[in-house]
Enzyme design. Structure first.
Site, PDB file in Angstrom:
ATOM      1  N   ILE A 235       0.869  -1.176   0.000  1.00  0.00           N
ATOM      2  CA  ILE A 235       0.000   0.000   0.000  1.00  0.00           C
ATOM      3  C   ILE A 235       0.906   1.226   0.000  1.00  0.00           C
ATOM      4  O   ILE A 235       1.396   1.665   1.031  1.00  0.00           O
ATOM      5  CB  ILE A 235      -0.939   0.014   1.221  1.00  0.00           C
TER       6      ILE A 235
ATOM      7  N   ASP B 201       5.351   1.432   2.675  1.00  0.00           N
ATOM      8  CA  ASP B 201       4.210   0.517   2.663  1.00  0.00           C
ATOM      9  C   ASP B 201       3.357   0.829   3.892  1.00  0.00           C
ATOM     10  O   ASP B 201       3.784   0.617   5.029  1.00  0.00           O
ATOM     11  CB  ASP B 201       4.717  -0.927   2.696  1.00  0.00           C
ATOM     12  N   HIS B 202       2.150   1.322   3.654  1.00  0.00           N
ATOM     13  CA  HIS B 202       1.297   1.761   4.760  1.00  0.00           C
ATOM     14  C   HIS B 202       0.895   0.597   5.664  1.00  0.00           C
ATOM     15  O   HIS B 202       0.492   0.814   6.815  1.00  0.00           O
ATOM     16  CB  HIS B 202       0.043   2.457   4.218  1.00  0.00           C
ATOM     17  N   ARG B 203       1.004  -0.629   5.201  1.00  0.00           N
ATOM     18  CA  ARG B 203       0.715  -1.775   6.058  1.00  0.00           C
ATOM     19  C   ARG B 203       1.765  -1.913   7.161  1.00  0.00           C
ATOM     20  O   ARG B 203       1.490  -2.462   8.233  1.00  0.00           O
ATOM     21  CB  ARG B 203       0.686  -3.069   5.242  1.00  0.00           C
TER      22      ARG B 203
END
Length: 442
Positions: A230, A409-411
């Site tokens: 993400i 990565d937003h995760r």
């Protein structure tokens, strides 16, 4: 019990080239049918995960068959080269065997169809979608006349190419035989231009470039990254006038050309390894294990350096970059980039990175949205440094500005954490005394 697989002892199968891959792309043959080779002579060049690998011959012998064409993928364990039987060393290769001489009373029609008899095709006939069907003698004739069988329409049984087709395509035989056309521009054999394919205006003005080699690897890797991570990007600019002064002084004292890149790399390593990698920003130095649904946070920084080459983008890895000073990082980056561009870099130098830097500003551009080098969790893009108006002690002045773009990565990493990490990197670049070379840099 599974049946025993019979392997022709004269077949050399493509080995695992050291990367655990299932296939490799054939780039170039270095031998021809009928060539005598010695042990360890190079047979072919194969493309595997961005590395160009030379495949040596495991034995001495005479080549009787080459399996595959440049641009095709060969499975590991599949036949790559066949050698001639020792008992027939003085004979012609099986795949190049000439058909039996026809009787003097044989008709011209029979001679034209000689290349379509199933018994004459043997192992040399290539079947399947898009493959050329032709007898060994027809292939030899095509080579002698300089005709590419890929561009010849076969008029024989099942679309097989006959000797008449080859002669017609070369201009040395009867007309009425058309080259094999692309779906977008091929003309039928009976066209009014003497049987030659007609290229449409659209085909002349366009070019179709297949995804092959490094470009295909890049495409697959980036697609996987975009569909799994993400992405988001944090951007800012930092004033590096004092840092540029330090860079010039260090370059003069070491008599080496040094860019801003190793200074940025040094600052990144400092931030990622704060408190032994367990600090607030250590999460940026992570990879994602999708199989186990785990975030793997690393203490060592194996720094990937995105490098533009004639073959496409490569990312050589500087291992344990956190242990290096600015000068050492500069030397390692230049050495790795040179090896990548010359295609001498080994496959193990292109894997295992934990964080990547992309210095696209060396070409042009201020900000970007760099794609994460999956399975990593972050990548820093460096824009083009420029002279601009800055505020210094409440007064206007001119300074050097360096744009930075951090994708994550937003995760794995929250936006606040990424912004904080970028801010810390900028603080280090503003204060060059923090980036002074270590004593071991010499």
């Amino acid at each position: 019990m599974a049946p025993r697989i019979r392997v022709n002892p004269n077949d050399f199968c493509l080995p695992d080239l050291g990367e655990g891959l299932e296939e490799a792309e054939l780039i170039e043959w270095c031998v021809h049918v009928g060539d005598r080779v010695a042990e360890n002579d190079v047979l072919a060049k194969m493309e595997t995960a961005k590395a160009l690998v030379e495949v040596p011959s495991p034995r001495a012998g005479v080549i009787s068959m080459l399996h595959g064409k440049p641009g095709q993928c060969v499975k590991v364990g599949a036949a790559l080269v066949s050698y001639r039987e020792e008992a027939v060393t003085n004979a012609e290769p099986e795949v190049e065997a000439e058909p039996a001489q026809p009787d003097e009373k044989e008709t011209s029609a029979e001679r034209e169809d000689a290349g379509t008899v199933v018994g004459n095709l043997g192992a040399a006939t290539e079947e399947g979608d898009g493959k050329v069907l032709a007898a060994p003698a027809v292939r030899r004739l095509a080579r002698d006349l300089g005709v590419d069988l890929e561009h010849v329409v076969g008029t024989g049984i099942g679309g097989r190419v006959t000797s008449r087709d080859v002669e017609g395509a070369s201009g040395e035989g009867p007309k009425g035989t058309a080259p094999r056309g692309r779906e977008t521009g091929g003309a039928p054999a009976g066209s009014s231009n003497g049987g030659r394919a007609t290229r449409t205006a659209a085909e002349v003005s366009t070019m179709r470039i297949p995804f092959r080699g490094v470009r295909r690897t890049i495409a697959e890797h980036l697609r996987y990254s975009v569909t799994h991570a993400i992405h988001y990007t944090v951007m800012d600019e930092v004033e590096v006038s004092d840092l540029d002064v330090l860079r010039r002084r260090l370059s003069a004292s070491s008599n080496e050309k040094i860019s801003l890149l190793p200074f940025v790399a040094f600052a990144v390593c400092r931030v990622l390894t704060a408190q032994g990698g367990a600090g607030k920003f250590g999460r940026l130095n992570s990879t994602v294990d999708d199989d186990t649904q785990e975030i793997v946070q690393h203490r060592a920084v194996h720094l990937g350096i995105a490098t533009d080459t004639e073959a496409g983008l490569m990312v050589p890895v500087i291992r344990h970059a956190e242990r290096m000073g600015v000068l050492e990082l500069s030397r390692e980056i230049q050495r790795a980039a040179k090896a990548a561009r010359e295609r001498t870099i080994t496959p193990n130098k292109l894997v295992g990175s934990t964080f990547t830097i992309s210095n696209f500003g060396s070409l042009a551009g201020r900000f970007g949205t760099p794609i994460i080098n999956y399975p990593e969790a972050g990548i820093l893009g460096i824009g083009r440094a420029r002279e601009d108006v800055v505020v210094q002690n409440g007064m206007l002045g001119v300074g050097k500005i360096l744009p930075l773009s951090l994708s994550a990565d937003h995760r794995v990493i929250d936006g606040a954490t990424a912004a904080g990490a970028l801010g810390k990197i900028m603080d280090l670049l503003r204060t060059p005394e923090e980036l002074m070379p270590r004593p071991e840099d010499g």
